[in-house]
Motif scaffolding. Structure first.
Motif, PDB file in Angstrom:
ATOM      1  N   ILE A 182      36.612  33.828 -20.853  1.00 59.85           N
ATOM      2  CA  ILE A 182      36.978  34.249 -19.879  1.00 59.85           C
ATOM      3  C   ILE A 182      37.968  33.437 -18.954  1.00 59.85           C
ATOM      4  O   ILE A 182      37.867  32.339 -18.620  1.00 59.85           O
ATOM      5  N   TYR A 210      32.354  32.242 -22.467  1.00 61.85           N
ATOM      6  CA  TYR A 210      31.903  33.565 -21.704  1.00 61.85           C
ATOM      7  C   TYR A 210      30.731  33.420 -20.813  1.00 61.85           C
ATOM      8  O   TYR A 210      30.433  34.234 -20.119  1.00 61.85           O
ATOM      9  N   TRP A 452      38.774  38.980 -19.542  1.00 59.75           N
ATOM     10  CA  TRP A 452      37.775  38.826 -20.817  1.00 59.75           C
ATOM     11  C   TRP A 452      38.686  38.966 -22.128  1.00 59.75           C
ATOM     12  O   TRP A 452      39.217  39.665 -22.353  1.00 59.75           O
TER      13      TRP A 452
END
Lengths: 454, 197
Positions: A182, A210, A452
């Motif tokens: 991310i 993440y 993302w």
């Protein structure tokens, strides 16, 4: 470097025979695979346990790696909600197994575990480790999945992430997101913008795993950088940079050490909010080049610039549909900002939202066909999701702080977003598309506008 | 932000005092009456600028009588940093979700135009800013709209487009870090930065 070997619960001769049989009767082989999937009680997801890995060498680094891998794997498996994860402190007393014969199946059955991930870590040298992991079915006493990784002992979390993704794929046919990243912007390093006006905090581009771990800094420009967006191959990040004194789209090719600008900004032509097309060959962005704030598309080398909107209103914040055929964006042509959609050639305009104030549409990946966006619901904003098939809108966050700038995980199950809940500072959170499973990723300074990776 | 706000108002006060001192030099006896001070009286708090829930009464006279402006060498001596810290250019404030220059905003823009016409070498960048409400994405567009509105007004007043550049900072650089109406009002602004002279 990491090497992976999928281990078979068979001898080499039986592997050869199995391969021969597989060539003859692939239907039979598929049947075998189905048998390796661990089920739960009727109507319930299977329960999994991840006890500490066994450290096979006595050094502290191996012991640390053994603990970290089990912890991270548990979190990764919990994240997709495909398994009911049994809390790790429940089974701390159960001795670690050195082989399938050692496994305390009765104790695992007593805890209601359907599957147990048993792993071991061995130091091969001062820098290399070997991790062996097996997934056992407690009911059938079968070895459902086995894998061995060898690689550096740096950042052992990635072994757990890969193991999680492989277990999700093998057991549930699901593409997990444990190895995704991310990107976001942050003022966490407390620096000020270089310039004629004092005491303005910089925002620099960072990315993290993440789960928020392993933060890495991308820019150090001592200026404002906004709205990062990953290229589909995860090798580049496009963002809006003020490094030249005006907003312009910059693409940083992370692993090649080079930067490009697809938008050709000048002191009077300003560009922002880039979004890569799903094939990675084009970039949609906002530009004022024709004396109005409109959506443009260009090849990533800056050629073939195409104007998609030509309205005196603000048209901004583009997002591509997963097949690259459509672009959703924000426009205030009806007064307040609302979400619209058009073909990727600018034709077929349609208005999607009729609310107070909507912005930052983000198109979900397949199999979901929906758009997440930020909607004003009170003093602040909340994340909402519009189902494009049914036109139904559901709310994902509910009035805690202001919730903005959603971005979907590549499997469409999760949304990263900015929220001011809690301290009032902006932080990155992830939440599932049904509003459950909220996790905070950041805590230092302000962190916002997540992207993302695919 | 607090520090900067305070400092820049100290700057304004210093500037006002300097103006009055200058006035004293030029004309004697000095008509030193705060009520006719050409610049708006700074409040004593930390966030003095624009809490214009109701528009302030119209300024009685043009901001600085032309003959009282600092001579060129006064500003020439200063670096751009110093000039911007004690800027003779005022911010132009906007209403909620608006990029229109109301009466008060027009007067501020006119005062800035007067200064810029007097110093023809100065080039400014008009920064468009927004309050913290609303999204960072859309606010970037709204900030641009505000900067362009201020730029258009200055061009109408006779300034060359090449001397008045624009940039939007959206809601990224609030003047006032507060979270109330007064802070928001002072953050919805076009901020003039002198970029060369």
């Amino acid at each position: 470097m990491m090497t992976t070997r999928i281990l078979r619960p068979m001898s080499w001769t039986s592997v050869v025979i199995a391969l021969a049989l597989l060539l003859v009767a692939s239907g039979q082989a598929q049947q075998d695979e189905v048998d390796l999937k661990i089920g739960g009680d009727v109507g319930r997801p299977p329960s999994f346990a991840v006890p500490d890995c066994l450290a096979l060498t006595p050094d502290a680094a191996t012991a640390e790696a053994a603990r970290t891998i089990a912890e991270v794997l548990w979190d990764d498996l919990e994240f997709e909600r495909e398994f009911r994860m049994i809390p790790r402190d429940v089974y701390r007393t159960i001795p670690a197994a050195r082989s399938i014969g050692d496994l305390a199946f009765n104790r695992w059955a007593e805890l209601g575990a359907d599957g147990v991930v048993s792993c071991s870590v061995r130091a091969l040298s001062g820098t290399q480790i070997e991790i062996t992991a097996r997934l056992f079915s407690v009911r059938s006493l079968d070895n459902a999945f086995s894998v061995q990784y060898t690689g550096t002992n740096q950042n052992v979390r990635r072994y757990a992430h890969q193991l999680s993704d492989e277990i999700h794929r093998q057991q549930r046919g699901l593409e997990g997101v444990a190895r995704t990243r991310i990107a976001f912007v942050s003022d966490r390093d407390g620096e000020s913008v270089l310039g004629l006006v004092e005491d303005r905090p910089v925002k620099e581009v960072y990315f993290a795993d993440y789960d928020g771990a392993n933060v890495q800094r991308v820019t150090a420009t001592r200026t404002l950088n906004l709205f990062p967006s990953w290229s589909p191959d995860g090798r580049a990040i496009g963002y809006t940079s003020y490094v030249s004194g005006f907003p312009d789209v910059v693409v940083s090719h992370l692993f090649e050490g080079r930067m490009t600008s697809p938008s050709s900004g000048t002191t009077s032509v300003h560009n922002s909010l880039s979004a890569f097309s799903p094939d990675g060959r084009r970039v949609a962005f906002n530009s004022n080049r024709d004396n109005s704030s409109d959506i443009y598309v260009a090849d990533i080398d800056g050629s073939n610039v195409q104007r998609l909107t030509s309205n005196p209103a603000i048209d901004t914040s583009p997002t591509w549909s997963p097949n690259g055929q459509q672009i959703a964006f924000t426009s205030d042509r009806a007064g307040q900002p609302q979400i619209y959609v058009m073909g990727a050639d600018g034709t077929g305009l349609r208005r999607l939202t009729y609310e107070t104030y909507c912005d930052r549409a983000t198109w979900s990946p397949a199999p979901f066909n929906e758009i997440a966006y930020s909607s004003k619901t009170g003093p602040g904003h909340d994340i909402k999701v519009l189902d494009l098939a049914t036109n139904e809108v559901r709310q994902v966050t509910f009035g805690l702080g202001s919730n903005e700038s959603p971005s979907y995980s590549p499997n469409g199950r999760h949304i990263a977003f900015t929220s001011t809940r809690g301290s009032g500072l902006k932080q990155i959170y992830t939440v599932d598309r049904d509003g459950k499973n909220l996790r905070r990723l950041t805590s230092t300074g302000n962190n916002e506008t997540a992207s993302w990776s695919r | 932000m607090q520090v900067r706000g305070t400092r820049s108002w100290i700057g304004v006060v210093t500037f006002a005092v300097a103006m009055l001192a200058l006035q004293a030099c030029v004309r004697k006896p000095p008509p030193v009456t705060p009520e006719t001070s050409p610049l708006p009286p700074p409040a004593s708090g930390e966030r003095p600028a624009a809490r214009p829930v109701t528009p302030p009464p119209p300024a009685p006279t043009p901001v600085v009588p032309p003959e009282l402006l600092a001579p060129e060498d006064e500003f020439a001596r200063r670096t751009l940093e110093e000039l911007n810290r004690e800027s003779p250019l005022e911010a132009v404030f906007f209403g909620l979700d608006s990029a229109e220059l109301d009466e008060r905003a027009q007067r501020a823009a006119e005062a800035n135009a007067d200064v810029l016409l007097r110093f023809p070498n100065w080039v400014v960048t008009i920064e468009g800013h927004c309050d913290e409400r609303g999204t960072p994405e859309y606010n970037l567009g709204l900030g641009e709209r505000r900067a362009l509105a201020a730029q258009r007004y200055l061009i109408q007043l006779g300034l060359a487009e090449s001397r008045v550049r624009t940039v939007s900072y959206g809601k990224e650089f609030p003047f006032d870090p507060g979270h109330d109406d007064a802070a928001w009002a002072s953050n919805r602004r076009a901020h003039f930065v002198i970029t060369s002279k």
